[in-house]
Motif scaffolding. Structure first.
Motif, mmCIF file in Angstrom:
data_model
loop_
_atom_site.group_PDB
_atom_site.id
_atom_site.type_symbol
_atom_site.label_atom_id
_atom_site.label_comp_id
_atom_site.label_asym_id
_atom_site.label_seq_id
_atom_site.Cartn_x
_atom_site.Cartn_y
_atom_site.Cartn_z
ATOM 1 N N ASP A 95 55.951 45.892 30.469
ATOM 2 C CA ASP A 95 55.873 47.342 30.623
ATOM 3 C C ASP A 95 54.949 47.793 31.748
ATOM 4 N N VAL A 96 54.054 46.919 32.221
ATOM 5 C CA VAL A 96 53.157 47.293 33.326
ATOM 6 C C VAL A 96 53.314 46.394 34.550
ATOM 7 N N ARG A 97 54.089 45.356 34.429
ATOM 8 C CA ARG A 97 54.217 44.343 35.486
ATOM 9 C C ARG A 97 54.543 44.940 36.851
ATOM 10 N N TYR A 98 55.526 45.798 36.928
ATOM 11 C CA TYR A 98 55.959 46.348 38.210
ATOM 12 C C TYR A 98 55.613 47.831 38.336
ATOM 13 N N SER A 99 54.546 48.222 37.695
ATOM 14 C CA SER A 99 54.079 49.613 37.758
ATOM 15 C C SER A 99 52.626 49.662 38.198
ATOM 16 N N PRO A 100 52.358 49.360 39.472
ATOM 17 C CA PRO A 100 50.971 49.353 39.940
ATOM 18 C C PRO A 100 50.222 50.663 39.698
ATOM 19 N N SER A 101 50.953 51.766 39.587
ATOM 20 C CA SER A 101 50.271 53.036 39.316
ATOM 21 C C SER A 101 49.655 53.053 37.918
ATOM 22 N N CYS A 102 50.092 52.172 37.042
ATOM 23 C CA CYS A 102 49.531 52.066 35.685
ATOM 24 C C CYS A 102 48.376 51.076 35.621
ATOM 25 N N TRP A 103 48.169 50.324 36.664
ATOM 26 C CA TRP A 103 47.140 49.295 36.646
ATOM 27 C C TRP A 103 45.751 49.912 36.725
ATOM 28 N N ASN A 104 44.796 49.259 36.097
ATOM 29 C CA ASN A 104 43.399 49.686 36.177
ATOM 30 C C ASN A 104 42.703 48.934 37.327
ATOM 31 N N THR A 105 41.439 49.203 37.503
ATOM 32 C CA THR A 105 40.675 48.585 38.587
ATOM 33 C C THR A 105 40.666 47.068 38.469
ATOM 34 N N MET A 106 40.517 46.558 37.268
ATOM 35 C CA MET A 106 40.490 45.114 37.056
ATOM 36 C C MET A 106 41.819 44.479 37.473
ATOM 37 N N THR A 107 42.934 45.107 37.101
ATOM 38 C CA THR A 107 44.244 44.560 37.442
ATOM 39 C C THR A 107 44.462 44.596 38.949
ATOM 40 N N HIS A 108 44.088 45.700 39.591
ATOM 41 C CA HIS A 108 44.205 45.753 41.048
ATOM 42 C C HIS A 108 43.304 44.697 41.701
ATOM 43 N N GLY A 109 42.135 44.478 41.142
ATOM 44 C CA GLY A 109 41.257 43.436 41.679
ATOM 45 C C GLY A 109 41.854 42.054 41.533
ATOM 46 N N ASN A 110 42.485 41.805 40.401
ATOM 47 C CA ASN A 110 43.057 40.481 40.141
ATOM 48 C C ASN A 110 44.415 40.269 40.786
ATOM 49 N N VAL A 111 45.127 41.322 41.093
ATOM 50 C CA VAL A 111 46.450 41.171 41.704
ATOM 51 C C VAL A 111 46.429 41.684 43.139
ATOM 52 N N THR A 112 46.228 42.969 43.324
ATOM 53 C CA THR A 112 46.322 43.576 44.653
ATOM 54 C C THR A 112 45.317 42.968 45.629
ATOM 55 N N PHE A 113 44.045 42.911 45.232
ATOM 56 C CA PHE A 113 43.011 42.387 46.132
ATOM 57 C C PHE A 113 43.253 40.906 46.414
ATOM 58 N N CYS A 114 43.694 40.152 45.409
ATOM 59 C CA CYS A 114 43.965 38.727 45.634
ATOM 60 C C CYS A 114 45.155 38.515 46.564
ATOM 61 N N VAL A 115 46.140 39.387 46.522
ATOM 62 C CA VAL A 115 47.256 39.297 47.466
ATOM 63 C C VAL A 115 46.746 39.561 48.883
ATOM 64 N N VAL A 116 45.888 40.578 49.034
ATOM 65 C CA VAL A 116 45.291 40.864 50.345
ATOM 66 C C VAL A 116 44.472 39.659 50.823
ATOM 67 N N LEU A 117 43.699 39.065 49.925
ATOM 68 C CA LEU A 117 42.906 37.887 50.292
ATOM 69 C C LEU A 117 43.815 36.729 50.706
ATOM 70 N N PHE A 118 44.868 36.481 49.932
ATOM 71 C CA PHE A 118 45.788 35.395 50.251
ATOM 72 C C PHE A 118 46.441 35.619 51.615
ATOM 73 N N LEU A 119 46.941 36.819 51.858
ATOM 74 C CA LEU A 119 47.578 37.115 53.140
ATOM 75 C C LEU A 119 46.572 36.996 54.290
ATOM 76 N N SER A 120 45.341 37.398 54.052
ATOM 77 C CA SER A 120 44.298 37.271 55.086
ATOM 78 C C SER A 120 43.967 35.805 55.345
ATOM 79 N N ARG A 121 43.935 34.992 54.301
ATOM 80 C CA ARG A 121 43.686 33.557 54.485
ATOM 81 C C ARG A 121 44.823 32.930 55.308
ATOM 82 N N MET A 122 46.062 33.311 55.006
ATOM 83 C CA MET A 122 47.202 32.771 55.744
ATOM 84 C C MET A 122 47.172 33.250 57.204
ATOM 85 N N ALA A 123 46.786 34.500 57.420
ATOM 86 C CA ALA A 123 46.660 35.020 58.791
ATOM 87 C C ALA A 123 45.580 34.236 59.544
#
Length: 182
Positions: free
Chosen positions: A130-158
């Motif tokens: 119910d929240v998997r594909y609804s980032p607008s429902c995510w809290n700060t912790m979820t964005h930190g664990n998903v969104t920020f980690c995706v940014v970190l991963f993409l930055s590491r690959m760059a």
């Protein structure tokens, strides 16, 4: 602004220039320190509740001992991440200021380990449907664990691709390969 000065001499850090230095030497360690603070100040129950965003579930008054230990171990893992990247990257910068190839090899080994952790631990597919594909429902912790980690991963690959930086080791021909070509 973020360069270290020792004896009026600026220490160069060619392996982590600009954006990468800010992200991996400062922002990531600081962000990894917050979970241990949260568990210390708010308790394991609050941290446990924040792991998956929901407005419905109440915060448990008492976690079972296994869950509480797992939360403390997770928070300690964040602390380890904070200290490793912070101390290791600074030791590389300060100890090898005139050896960018060695800096890059050590930083690259660390970034590869961190990228592996980014991939293995941050997939939003582990969230409830119910929240998997609804980032607008995510809290700060979820964005930190998903969104920020995706940014970190993409930055590491760059970083590995050499985007926005000069390469000294990764992506450079080895001496043996360049002599064979001649």
């Amino acid at each position: 602004m973020f360069d270290t000065i020792i004896n009026d001499t600026k220490i160069k850090f060619p392996a982590l220039p600009g954006y990468y230095k800010f992200l991996f030497l400062y922002l990531e360690p600081v962000s990894a320190f917050f979970p241990i603070i949260m568990v210390q100040l708010s308790g394991a129950n609050q941290f446990h509740h924040e792991l998956i965003p929901t407005a419905i579930e109440p915060i448990l008054s008492k976690l079972d001992p296994r869950t509480e230990i797992a939360i403390w171990q997770l928070a300690t893992s964040y602390l380890l991440l904070c200290l490793t990247s912070s101390f290791l990257f600074r030791a590389v910068r300060d100890g090898l200021p005139h050896d960018p190839a060695t800096q890059e090899r050590i930083i690259g080994a660390t970034l590869m380990a961190l990228a592996s952790a980014d991939v293995s631990g941050t997939f939003p597919l582990r969230l409830p449907a119910d929240v998997r594909y609804s980032p607008s429902c995510w809290n700060t912790m979820t964005h930190g664990n998903v969104t920020f980690c995706v940014v970190l991963f993409l930055s590491r690959m760059a970083w590995f691709l050499g985007v926005g930086r000069q390469r000294y080791y990764y992506g450079r021909p080895t001496p043996a390969a360049s002599t064979k070509a001649e």
